[in-house]
Write a protein that holds these residues in place. Structure first.
Motif, PDB file in Angstrom:
ATOM      1  N   TYR A  73     -43.921  -1.087  -6.950  1.00 11.14           N
ATOM      2  CA  TYR A  73     -43.916   0.192  -7.193  1.00 11.14           C
ATOM      3  C   TYR A  73     -42.885   0.907  -6.084  1.00 11.14           C
ATOM      4  N   ARG A  74     -42.918   0.332  -4.761  1.00  6.67           N
ATOM      5  CA  ARG A  74     -42.189   0.899  -3.792  1.00  6.67           C
ATOM      6  C   ARG A  74     -40.710   0.413  -4.049  1.00  6.67           C
ATOM      7  N   LYS A  75     -40.351  -0.722  -4.710  1.00  6.43           N
ATOM      8  CA  LYS A  75     -38.991  -1.137  -4.814  1.00  6.43           C
ATOM      9  C   LYS A  75     -38.520  -0.111  -5.871  1.00  6.43           C
ATOM     10  N   PHE A  76     -39.425   0.209  -6.922  1.00  8.78           N
ATOM     11  CA  PHE A  76     -38.713   1.059  -8.020  1.00  8.78           C
ATOM     12  C   PHE A  76     -38.452   2.286  -7.402  1.00  8.78           C
ATOM     13  N   LEU A  79     -35.044   2.408  -5.673  1.00 14.96           N
ATOM     14  CA  LEU A  79     -34.088   2.250  -6.533  1.00 14.96           C
ATOM     15  C   LEU A  79     -33.797   3.485  -7.034  1.00 14.96           C
ATOM     16  N   ILE A  80     -34.665   4.388  -7.234  1.00 12.72           N
ATOM     17  CA  ILE A  80     -34.428   5.636  -7.819  1.00 12.72           C
ATOM     18  C   ILE A  80     -33.832   6.473  -6.688  1.00 12.72           C
ATOM     19  N   ARG A  81     -34.301   6.374  -5.493  1.00  9.24           N
ATOM     20  CA  ARG A  81     -33.643   7.105  -4.304  1.00  9.24           C
ATOM     21  C   ARG A  81     -32.144   6.559  -4.198  1.00  9.24           C
ATOM     22  N   PHE A  82     -31.758   4.975  -4.290  1.00  4.64           N
ATOM     23  CA  PHE A  82     -30.635   4.665  -4.393  1.00  4.64           C
ATOM     24  C   PHE A  82     -29.472   5.322  -5.360  1.00  4.64           C
ATOM     25  N   ILE A  83     -30.014   5.638  -6.584  1.00  2.00           N
ATOM     26  CA  ILE A  83     -29.474   5.935  -7.599  1.00  2.00           C
ATOM     27  C   ILE A  83     -28.834   7.499  -7.233  1.00  2.00           C
TER      28      ILE A  83
END
Length: 309
Positions: A73-76, A79-83
């Motif tokens: 869930y932290r990786k997800f 990824l949202i922050r990266f986008i």
């Protein structure tokens, strides 16, 4: 990937004043397996606050920045922050960088025993690389001072910006707490102590801590009388910059202190020195033995007292 040091076993001699009744305090570290140390040479990696992402492969290098890695869930969320950052054009480009940090790196012990050795392990590959560090570590003066003494520049990563690194050096951890490589510890000393081999230790030093939530000495007045009787210098290292700490320790024959980050400085001591650690008589975890194993790796004479906590 290049393997710098293969997995190996290390065995340790007992402390100079070892008492068999203290077997439980040390039994976990009489011998241990040091993990393989390796170096990754990566391209087009994005640094997100405190971890690393390969956007092309959607792959995190989280175990290089967090000892136990990231949960899914932290990786997800990352990824949202990266986008979001990409959409908002919040991206800074770095040509060459090296990552050496984890979540504990703001601690003096972990910086010098984990991060600096990781940096020196990749030394022959360094070519105008900058050290990439989370912005949260910016307030630690010893980080700035040590990098300046090594001639390294730092980039402090802001939390809501993508940092795209064209060529990234990513050294593995040296080991878990209390695991070292003598070769790297020797390089640490060489880089920070000029002409170290010619210095003869003569000073007797006690490292004292300012009152804190933990690890205070309740009978310090009586202890100070004994230290003064035997002509020990009492120093509060937290009041000193890094250079002053090194200048004191490089001339130290006997170093005494309660279990804590100040004992990390034994890495700068002359050969043949002696360390006396005041430790909690009830705590025999591998983590608490980190200064015993450090003294052992450095070839220093290690003594200890067991104290009520």
């Amino acid at each position: 990937m290049e393997i710098i040091y293969a997995k190996s076993e290390v065995k340790r001699e007992k402390p100079k004043n070892f008492d068999p009744k203290d077997e439980l305090l040390f039994q976990q570290v009489w011998s241990s397996i040091r993990p393989e140390c390796h170096l990754l040479l990566l391209e087009n990696i994005t640094v997100l606050k405190d971890t690393l992402l390969d956007p092309g492969k959607l792959m995190f290098y989280d175990k290089y920045s967090h000892v136990n890695g990231y949960k899914t869930y932290r990786k997800f969320k990352k990824l949202i922050r990266f986008i979001k950052n990409s959409i908002m054009s919040k991206t800074i480009n770095i040509e060459k960088g090296i990552w050496i940090c984890d979540l504990w790196s703001g601690n003096y012990y972990h910086w010098f025993m984990d991060c600096i050795p990781r940096l020196l392990m990749a030394e022959k590959y360094l070519e105008e690389h900058v050290v990439i560090i989370p912005e949260s570590f910016k307030s630690y003066s010893f980080i700035k001072e040590s990098l300046a003494l090594l001639g390294m520049k730092a980039v402090y990563v802001q939390p809501n910006v993508n940092y795209k690194v064209t060529k990234l050096l990513l050294p593995s951890e040296i080991g878990r707490i209390g695991q070292y490589r003598f070769e790297l510890l020797s390089r640490v000393k060489e880089r920070f102590v000029k002409e170290a081999d010619s210095i003869v230790g003569k000073r007797k030093i006690f490292i004292m801590r300012r009152p804190a939530k933990a690890r205070n000495i309740s009978n310090k007045d009586g202890m100070f009388e004994i230290l003064n009787e035997f002509q020990y210098e009492i120093h509060y290292f937290e009041d000193y910059d890094l250079l002053k700490q090194i200048e004191i320790i490089k001339e130290t024959k006997i170093l005494v202190g309660i279990h804590g980050a100040g004992l990390t400085n034994m890495v700068f001591m002359p050969k043949g020195g002696t360390v006396l650690e005041f430790r909690n008589g009830e705590d025999g975890s591998k983590l608490v033995n980190c200064f015993f194993t450090l003294a052992s790796e450095l070839g220093l004479n290690y003594y200890y007292t067991t104290n009520k906590s």
